[in-house]
Design a protein around this motif. Structure first.
Motif, PDB file in Angstrom:
ATOM      1  N   ILE A  65     -12.805   5.576   2.739  1.00  0.00           N
ATOM      2  CA  ILE A  65     -14.052   5.698   1.960  1.00  0.00           C
ATOM      3  C   ILE A  65     -14.740   7.016   2.279  1.00  0.00           C
ATOM      4  O   ILE A  65     -15.220   7.729   1.380  1.00  0.00           O
ATOM      5  CB  ILE A  65     -14.989   4.508   2.260  1.00  0.00           C
ATOM      6  N   ALA A  66     -14.773   7.376   3.556  1.00  0.00           N
ATOM      7  CA  ALA A  66     -15.442   8.611   3.961  1.00  0.00           C
ATOM      8  C   ALA A  66     -14.778   9.849   3.358  1.00  0.00           C
ATOM      9  O   ALA A  66     -15.455  10.812   2.983  1.00  0.00           O
ATOM     10  CB  ALA A  66     -15.456   8.710   5.486  1.00  0.00           C
ATOM     11  N   LEU A  67     -13.450   9.812   3.254  1.00  0.00           N
ATOM     12  CA  LEU A  67     -12.716  10.968   2.728  1.00  0.00           C
ATOM     13  C   LEU A  67     -12.485  10.888   1.220  1.00  0.00           C
ATOM     14  O   LEU A  67     -11.928  11.810   0.629  1.00  0.00           O
ATOM     15  CB  LEU A  67     -11.367  11.096   3.442  1.00  0.00           C
ATOM     16  N   ASN A  68     -12.913   9.759   0.613  1.00  0.00           N
ATOM     17  CA  ASN A  68     -12.783   9.588  -0.842  1.00  0.00           C
ATOM     18  C   ASN A  68     -11.334   9.773  -1.301  1.00  0.00           C
ATOM     19  O   ASN A  68     -11.042  10.498  -2.259  1.00  0.00           O
ATOM     20  CB  ASN A  68     -13.695  10.586  -1.570  1.00  0.00           C
ATOM     21  N   VAL A  69     -10.410   9.103  -0.607  1.00  0.00           N
ATOM     22  CA  VAL A  69      -8.991   9.335  -0.868  1.00  0.00           C
ATOM     23  C   VAL A  69      -8.539   8.639  -2.144  1.00  0.00           C
ATOM     24  O   VAL A  69      -9.154   7.683  -2.619  1.00  0.00           O
ATOM     25  CB  VAL A  69      -8.120   8.846   0.314  1.00  0.00           C
ATOM     26  N   LYS A  70      -7.451   9.161  -2.705  1.00  0.00           N
ATOM     27  CA  LYS A  70      -6.782   8.561  -3.865  1.00  0.00           C
ATOM     28  C   LYS A  70      -5.384   8.129  -3.429  1.00  0.00           C
ATOM     29  O   LYS A  70      -4.646   8.909  -2.825  1.00  0.00           O
ATOM     30  CB  LYS A  70      -6.676   9.571  -5.013  1.00  0.00           C
ATOM     31  N   GLN A  71      -5.037   6.869  -3.701  1.00  0.00           N
ATOM     32  CA  GLN A  71      -3.688   6.394  -3.388  1.00  0.00           C
ATOM     33  C   GLN A  71      -2.672   7.174  -4.245  1.00  0.00           C
ATOM     34  O   GLN A  71      -2.910   7.410  -5.434  1.00  0.00           O
ATOM     35  CB  GLN A  71      -3.563   4.898  -3.677  1.00  0.00           C
ATOM     36  N   ILE A  72      -1.564   7.556  -3.633  1.00  0.00           N
ATOM     37  CA  ILE A  72      -0.564   8.370  -4.320  1.00  0.00           C
ATOM     38  C   ILE A  72       0.801   7.685  -4.261  1.00  0.00           C
ATOM     39  O   ILE A  72       1.244   7.250  -3.203  1.00  0.00           O
ATOM     40  CB  ILE A  72      -0.466   9.769  -3.669  1.00  0.00           C
TER      41      ILE A  72
ATOM     42  N   GLU B 105       0.819  -1.201   0.000  1.00  0.00           N
ATOM     43  CA  GLU B 105       0.000   0.000   0.000  1.00  0.00           C
ATOM     44  C   GLU B 105       0.862   1.263   0.000  1.00  0.00           C
ATOM     45  O   GLU B 105       1.888   1.333   0.661  1.00  0.00           O
ATOM     46  CB  GLU B 105      -0.904   0.000   1.241  1.00  0.00           C
ATOM     47  N   SER B 106       0.422   2.260  -0.793  1.00  0.00           N
ATOM     48  CA  SER B 106       1.138   3.526  -0.832  1.00  0.00           C
ATOM     49  C   SER B 106       1.142   4.191   0.539  1.00  0.00           C
ATOM     50  O   SER B 106       0.177   4.118   1.291  1.00  0.00           O
ATOM     51  CB  SER B 106       0.478   4.461  -1.855  1.00  0.00           C
ATOM     52  N   GLU B 107       2.225   4.845   0.847  1.00  0.00           N
ATOM     53  CA  GLU B 107       2.360   5.488   2.152  1.00  0.00           C
ATOM     54  C   GLU B 107       1.542   6.769   2.231  1.00  0.00           C
ATOM     55  O   GLU B 107       1.240   7.261   3.308  1.00  0.00           O
ATOM     56  CB  GLU B 107       3.841   5.779   2.416  1.00  0.00           C
ATOM     57  N   PHE B 108       1.192   7.337   1.067  1.00  0.00           N
ATOM     58  CA  PHE B 108       0.500   8.614   1.034  1.00  0.00           C
ATOM     59  C   PHE B 108      -0.823   8.509   0.278  1.00  0.00           C
ATOM     60  O   PHE B 108      -0.985   7.678  -0.625  1.00  0.00           O
ATOM     61  CB  PHE B 108       1.376   9.681   0.374  1.00  0.00           C
ATOM     62  N   VAL B 109      -1.748   9.391   0.652  1.00  0.00           N
ATOM     63  CA  VAL B 109      -3.020   9.483  -0.059  1.00  0.00           C
ATOM     64  C   VAL B 109      -3.351  10.956  -0.276  1.00  0.00           C
ATOM     65  O   VAL B 109      -2.894  11.836   0.454  1.00  0.00           O
ATOM     66  CB  VAL B 109      -4.179   8.813   0.728  1.00  0.00           C
ATOM     67  N   TYR B 110      -4.153  11.197  -1.310  1.00  0.00           N
ATOM     68  CA  TYR B 110      -4.624  12.548  -1.618  1.00  0.00           C
ATOM     69  C   TYR B 110      -6.065  12.671  -1.139  1.00  0.00           C
ATOM     70  O   TYR B 110      -6.908  11.809  -1.426  1.00  0.00           O
ATOM     71  CB  TYR B 110      -4.550  12.783  -3.123  1.00  0.00           C
ATOM     72  N   ILE B 111      -6.345  13.748  -0.377  1.00  0.00           N
ATOM     73  CA  ILE B 111      -7.696  14.000   0.144  1.00  0.00           C
ATOM     74  C   ILE B 111      -8.305  15.153  -0.643  1.00  0.00           C
ATOM     75  O   ILE B 111      -7.886  16.312  -0.493  1.00  0.00           O
ATOM     76  CB  ILE B 111      -7.656  14.336   1.648  1.00  0.00           C
TER      77      ILE B 111
END
Length: 486
Positions: A36-43, A2-8
């Motif tokens: 899911i609640a924050l609708n994040v994108k894996q970066i 899993e990516s260490e960072f996500v985009y919110i």
């Protein structure tokens, strides 16, 4: 993995997985529920596509300008995306080129067409590690270093050079730069290497150079340097020379030889000052050297001290003076530009012109890291064949020794320092084009200071480019996400 960072997307920020896990723990939710609640994108910060995605979804930098003719803030501001070198006026009007910009573009296109650079390789040869100076901010001063003996026999030098030839035989131009310690302590080795290079690489375009503190010139070595057209770079800090052991410019006999080198080598003679607490003024450096040489000498990058340890930290430009340093540099560059002064900044001003050129390029250009350690055509090697990521870190016991030149090149340990692509603040930094993420090896406790210092080093040059792009408007302020706080 899993990516260490996500985009919110709700607040256009990048956060770590650990940050989301903390939210989950505090709210009695699972990590997946929070995502899911924050609708994040894996970066993936190593992915060019993800970096571009971030840049498209982050607010561009806003550059407020000042009109010196009317003494008022300009009615419009520029929006700037550093990673793509994209400028547009705040009201959506494109940034059009001026006559000066058109001249820059024409000149660079002409040079690209008629004076294209040949394929080349550079070898930075460590001829010895001893030094007769003890500069207070030297990278090597704060560590425990063992100056191992290097084999200087003719047989070993020939073996090394033939190996270097086998690596570079498909290149047109080969650069050799002699490094130390203080390389002039090993003059006999330099003479032997120079003569052998000219024989072994005789069908190549050879360029020779030496980096020296300038204290060990003699009539004999001066004449040899001139005869062989060896580029000389003297590390001298001008009015800040007190940070070094002594001043070779105070020795009249030594200065006669330095004047001789300056006159004969012309553009192959260079001075390379470092800015420290003793001096961080471009104006004072240029005036100091002009008073000595009675002309403007080609200068190196004029970089701030890079902090790698407590002793060196004490020699840095004070943090409360970094913004002063940046503002005074911008003013000096503006004065030099308006007066048409040749202040020895050919190398750096060429970078400003290339920045302007790339602003109007119609294709995306991914930046290489500025560090030679990431360049496959630059090798730092000692006489025993040991390879190093940098000429500043050259002991076999260190982590920076990554192989030996006599091994199969396919077995060389890849140099993979932390680059700007791994840092979201770098991707969105206004001076990214110039800095390229800074030295990748300075990632310890002092990285934040080094980053601020180099931000202030390059900000005036970005500002100068914007002044040229906007036909004389001055940079008043820059606002945006991830900006350094000064």
């Amino acid at each position: 993995m899993e990516s260490e960072f996500v985009y919110i997307p709700t607040d256009k920020t990048v956060q770590s997985i650990q940050f989301l896990q903390t939210i989950a723990d505090k709210t009695n939710n699972t990590l997946d529920d929070v995502k899911i609640a924050l609708n994040v994108k894996q970066i993936n910060l190593n992915s060019k596509e993800d970096i571009l995605f971030l840049n498209e979804n982050s607010a561009p930098l806003k550059i407020t300008l000042f009109d010196p003719d009317s003494q008022t803030q300009y009615a419009k501001s520029l929006l700037f995306e550093p990673y793509r070198l994209y400028f547009v006026w705040e009201d959506g009007t494109p940034l059009y080129s001026t006559d000066v910009v058109n001249d820059i573009i024409w000149n660079i296109n002409t040079k690209k067409k008629y004076f294209s650079k040949p394929t080349r390789m550079e070898f930075r040869i460590i001829v010895g590690r001893g030094c007769n100076f003890r500069c207070k901010y030297c990278d090597q001063m704060d560590g425990e270093y063992t100056w191992k003996e290097l084999d200087t026999s003719d047989k070993n030098l020939e073996k090394l050079l033939y190996q270097l030839y086998s690596i570079s035989k498909d290149k047109e131009q080969i650069n050799f730069v002699f490094w130390g310690g203080e390389p002039m302590l090993y003059w006999d080795t330099i003479v032997s290497l120079t003569n052998k290079i000219q024989y072994i690489f005789k069908e190549k375009d050879i360029r020779l150079g030496i980096i020296t503190n300038g204290s060990l010139f003699t009539e004999e070595n001066t004449d040899f340097i001139i005869k062989n057209n060896i580029t000389v770079t003297i590390s001298h800090d001008g009015p800040g020379q007190g940070m070094r052991s002594r001043d070779p410019f105070k020795n009249p006999e030594n200065m006669k030889l330095i004047y001789k080198l300056c006159d004969h080598l012309e553009n192959n003679f260079c001075l390379n000052p470092v800015f420290s607490k003793e001096n961080y003024s471009h104006k004072k450096v240029n005036e100091y050297f002009y008073d000595i040489f009675h002309k403007h000498i080609r200068l190196g990058e004029l970089s701030p001290v890079q902090v790698v340890g407590d002793k060196i930290y004490d020699q840095r430009i004070p943090e409360d003076q970094l913004l002063v340093y940046a503002k005074e540099t911008y003013q000096y560059l503006l004065d030099a530009l308006s007066n048409g002064t040749n202040s020895g900044y050919q190398q750096t001003l060429e970078g400003v012109c290339k920045f302007i050129y790339n602003v109007f390029s119609d294709y995306f250009v991914a930046y290489d890291h500025g560090c030679p350690a990431t360049n496959e055509n630059i090798y730092t090697v000692d006489l025993n064949g040991d390879l190093f990521t940098c000429q500043s870190f050259t002991t076999k016991e260190s982590d920076h020794c990554y192989g030996n030149i006599y091994n199969d090149t396919s077995t060389f340990k890849p140099v993979a320092p932390t680059t700007y692509k791994n840092r979201i603040e770098c991707v969105n930094c206004p001076v990214l084009y110039f800095c390229r993420g800074g030295c990748p090896h300075y990632n310890g406790q002092y990285r934040e200071y080094n980053c601020r210092a180099y931000f202030c080093k390059w900000l005036p040059f970005l500002s100068l480019a914007i002044t040229i792009l906007t036909n004389g408007l001055l940079v008043n302020s820059i606002e945006g996400n991830y900006l350094r706080k000064l």
